[in-house]
Write an enzyme that holds these catalytic residues in place. Structure first.
Site, PDB file in Angstrom:
ATOM      1  N   PHE A  72       6.456  -4.738   6.296  1.00 57.16           N
ATOM      2  CA  PHE A  72       6.767  -3.326   6.071  1.00 57.16           C
ATOM      3  C   PHE A  72       6.515  -2.513   7.330  1.00 57.16           C
ATOM      4  O   PHE A  72       5.548  -2.762   8.046  1.00 57.16           O
ATOM      5  CB  PHE A  72       5.918  -2.764   4.929  1.00 57.16           C
ATOM      6  CG  PHE A  72       6.299  -3.340   3.596  1.00 57.16           C
ATOM      7  CD1 PHE A  72       7.295  -2.760   2.839  1.00 57.16           C
ATOM      8  CD2 PHE A  72       5.685  -4.482   3.115  1.00 57.16           C
ATOM      9  CE1 PHE A  72       7.672  -3.293   1.613  1.00 57.16           C
ATOM     10  CE2 PHE A  72       6.051  -5.022   1.895  1.00 57.16           C
ATOM     11  CZ  PHE A  72       7.049  -4.426   1.143  1.00 57.16           C
ATOM     12  N   GLU A  73       7.350  -1.513   7.536  1.00 62.37           N
ATOM     13  CA  GLU A  73       7.232  -0.719   8.764  1.00 62.37           C
ATOM     14  C   GLU A  73       5.895   0.006   8.857  1.00 62.37           C
ATOM     15  O   GLU A  73       5.438   0.314   9.950  1.00 62.37           O
ATOM     16  CB  GLU A  73       8.389   0.270   8.879  1.00 62.37           C
ATOM     17  CG  GLU A  73       8.429   1.300   7.767  1.00 62.37           C
ATOM     18  CD  GLU A  73       9.594   2.265   7.934  1.00 62.37           C
ATOM     19  OE1 GLU A  73      10.685   1.808   8.265  1.00 62.37           O
ATOM     20  OE2 GLU A  73       9.392   3.469   7.745  1.00 62.37           O
TER      21      GLU A  73
END
Lengths: 322, 258
Positions: free
Chosen positions: B50-51
């Site tokens: 996930f960013e």
């Protein structure tokens, strides 16, 4: 280097040598007690016209008590750096504090959409990655960072990036201009009175934002002894000499949540994000921000212990977050 | 067979595309639910990225919308890192799959998630912008795009190209400096599935939803896709997939009932 293409947007830029001089002359390495309340920290370290960066999101570990104080002090002409932003930009725009937003992801509710359409707030499109890499360049003390973000897109054309022929490979590469904000506001789980700080959970751009910024205000759920950092130095995300002010702010991320402490207040958030009309926004700002003098008064009189206890109880996943 | 929504259909098709023991960069919303379903049923050893900087979490369910960086979604991660590092894993080549939504897509797989209209300053509709979508589409080896099948979304050229596809205004992504061998790999819609023609890089219809014809799909697009010689049928969601989606992953219907 051969310039192949360039975006046409205005961007905030500081010469790395000017930033270095600022760090040499104005950043204090003394071990001094920097604990102060929101009002003093914002008065001292946020000026009209500043380029302001904040860390993490509207929903998780965002510096919401500091945002509300900036609004309370009616700061003007701010340009904010928002990798992703939902309620900050809406509130700051509603209060007339911001002119410009550098945006990765702008949660466009109907209210801010109109502000942008009317030209009251200017949006500069980047992406979450390119803004983060710009902060990394700012934190490295270099004028730009090569990356491959934005290449071949309209986002590139509407940014301040450049494409050049890489002298090593001969292939095109994007140059992202360094970003050195005037001020960073960051909420953390734990800090000491000097500004050493640590967070639990993913960090987004906590250290990069602090390192790249001229002035840094930390708000913390808990103030802990310095020895805590020396026991687990790999957990120290921000060392004290980057920090100008430390604010003890339990529930500082409300109405968002802070991992290990409390969950976000979904009802408050939904109420806020459903605001469409100017008068409803002004009524919200009056009730929740202008009419209370401090974060404590806001929590006591506008949120209430019952709600806060509920949000603490909802934070059931504690493992690893404190 | 149970009734199911278009969103449930797309989630199940996309979940079946992932491979085990690979990494996947997961975008916000529907892609999160796809990754959870895949992990539960088909790819138990996939590493979600996930960013926000959560690497390999064992995300808790039920899924809660909006708290991507919160403890629910980042629970029991292998690593918590910064966004710069999370994107660098992708930039250097470690991330096999990317998964994104889109407001508009063109025949080369370019994605618009910024605005509709021909005036950037005065858009007809303004969307949130790239978020980290640009990086996912730029760097992951194989990007899966999941979106509703509507004519206005499948256009000759996007009003605004937020994230790159295979060919952008006549040039290949490699000519722009993007990494070789990357790009959109599958487009999963409520009616069909596409890949990209090897020679022309134009979107190619490879499968249609059970009960629909090729014409039903193509007539609902703003450009002519390439049609594969052998068109597969997309099997509907299984009872098991629907049960896990409805009872375990998204009982509040935050994504699947949209």
């Amino acid at each position: 280097m051969e310039v192949l293409d360039r975006g046409d947007a205005e961007f905030h830029f500081v010469d790395p040598d000017d930033f270095r001089e600022y760090v040499r002359d104005r950043k204090n390495r003394n071990w001094e007690d920097k604990l102060m309340d929101e009002s003093e920290a914002v008065k001292k370290f946020v000026s009209d016209g500043d380029y302001l960066a904040y860390d993490f999101s509207s929903l998780t570990r965002g510096p919401q008590s500091l945002i509300r104080e900036i609004i309370r002090q009616r700061k003007k002409y701010l340009w904010i750096c928002a990798k992703f932003t939902l309620l900050e930009s809406v509130l700051l725009a509603g209060a007339g504090c911001i002119d410009k937003i550098d945006v990765g992801f702008l949660g466009f509710g109907p209210y801010i959409a109109r502000k942008v359409q009317n030209g009251e707030v200017k949006v500069y499109d980047w992406s979450n990655g390119s803004i983060t890499y710009r902060l990394i360049a700012g934190a490295m003390g270099v004028p730009f960072i090569p990356a491959r973000d934005l290449l071949g897109t309209d986002t590139f054309k509407k940014s301040g990036a450049m494409a050049v022929k890489d002298p090593f490979t001969g292939k095109p590469v994007a140059l992202l201009p360094a970003l050195n904000p005037d001020v960073a506001i960051i909420h953390v789980q734990e800090a000491d009175i000097y500004g050493n700080a640590r967070v639990y959970g993913p960090t987004v751009a906590t250290l990069e934002t602090a390192m790249a910024s001229k002035k840094v205000i930390i708000s913390a759920e808990r103030i802990v002894e310095t020895i805590e950092f020396r026991k687990e130095p790999n957990m120290t995300i921000i060392p004290y000499y980057l920090v100008d002010a430390v604010v003890h702010a339990p529930f500082g991320a409300y109405p968002g949540g802070t991992q290990g402490y409390y969950e976000m207040d979904s009802e408050h958030y939904l109420m806020l994000s459903s605001i469409r009309e100017e008068e409803d926004m002004q009524r919200y700002l009056e009730e929740y921000i202008y009419s209370v003098d401090s974060h404590e008064e806001f929590l006591e009189k506008r949120v209430g212990m019952k709600k806060l206890k509920e949000l603490i109880k909802k934070a059931q996943i504690l493992e690893g977050y404190r | 067979m149970k009734e199911f929504t278009d969103v449930e259909f797309m989630i199940c098709q996309a979940a079946r595309l992932l491979e085990d023991n690979k990494t996947v960069f997961v975008g916000w919303g529907m892609p999160q639910v796809v990754a959870l379903l895949a992990e539960r049923l088909y790819t138990p050893n996939i590493t979600q990225v996930f960013e926000f900087g959560a690497i390999g979490p064992q995300s808790r369910t039920p899924f809660l919308r909006g708290t991507m960086g919160g403890p629910q979604n980042t629970y029991r991660s292998l690593q918590w890192c910064s966004m710069g590092l999370a994107f660098s894993y992708a930039q250097v080549g470690y991330i096999d799959y990317g998964m994104l939504g889109a407001a508009q897509i063109d025949k080369y797989g370019n994605i618009n998630s910024t605005m509709i209209g021909d005036d950037y300053e005065r858009p007809k509709v303004r969307f949130p912008g790239s978020g980290g979508g640009n990086e996912v589409a730029s760097y992951c080896w194989k990007t899966i795009i999941v979106m509703n099948h509507e004519k206005r979304r499948f256009v000759e050229r996007c009003d605004f190209i937020t994230s790159p596809g295979h060919v952008i205004d006549g040039k290949t992504r490699e000519e722009y400096g993007l990494p070789k061998g990357t790009g959109p790999w599958r487009v999963v819609t409520s009616k069909a599935m596409f890949d990209f023609d090897e020679d022309t890089k134009v979107m190619r219809l490879i499968a249609v939803r059970e009960g629909l014809s090729v014409d039903d799909v193509v007539s609902d697009m703003g450009f002519e896709p390439v049609i594969a010689d052998d068109i597969q049928v997309l099997e509907p969601p299984t009872d098991e997939e629907l049960r896990i989606l409805r009872e375990e992953i998204d009982p509040y219907g935050l994504v699947i009932k949209k």
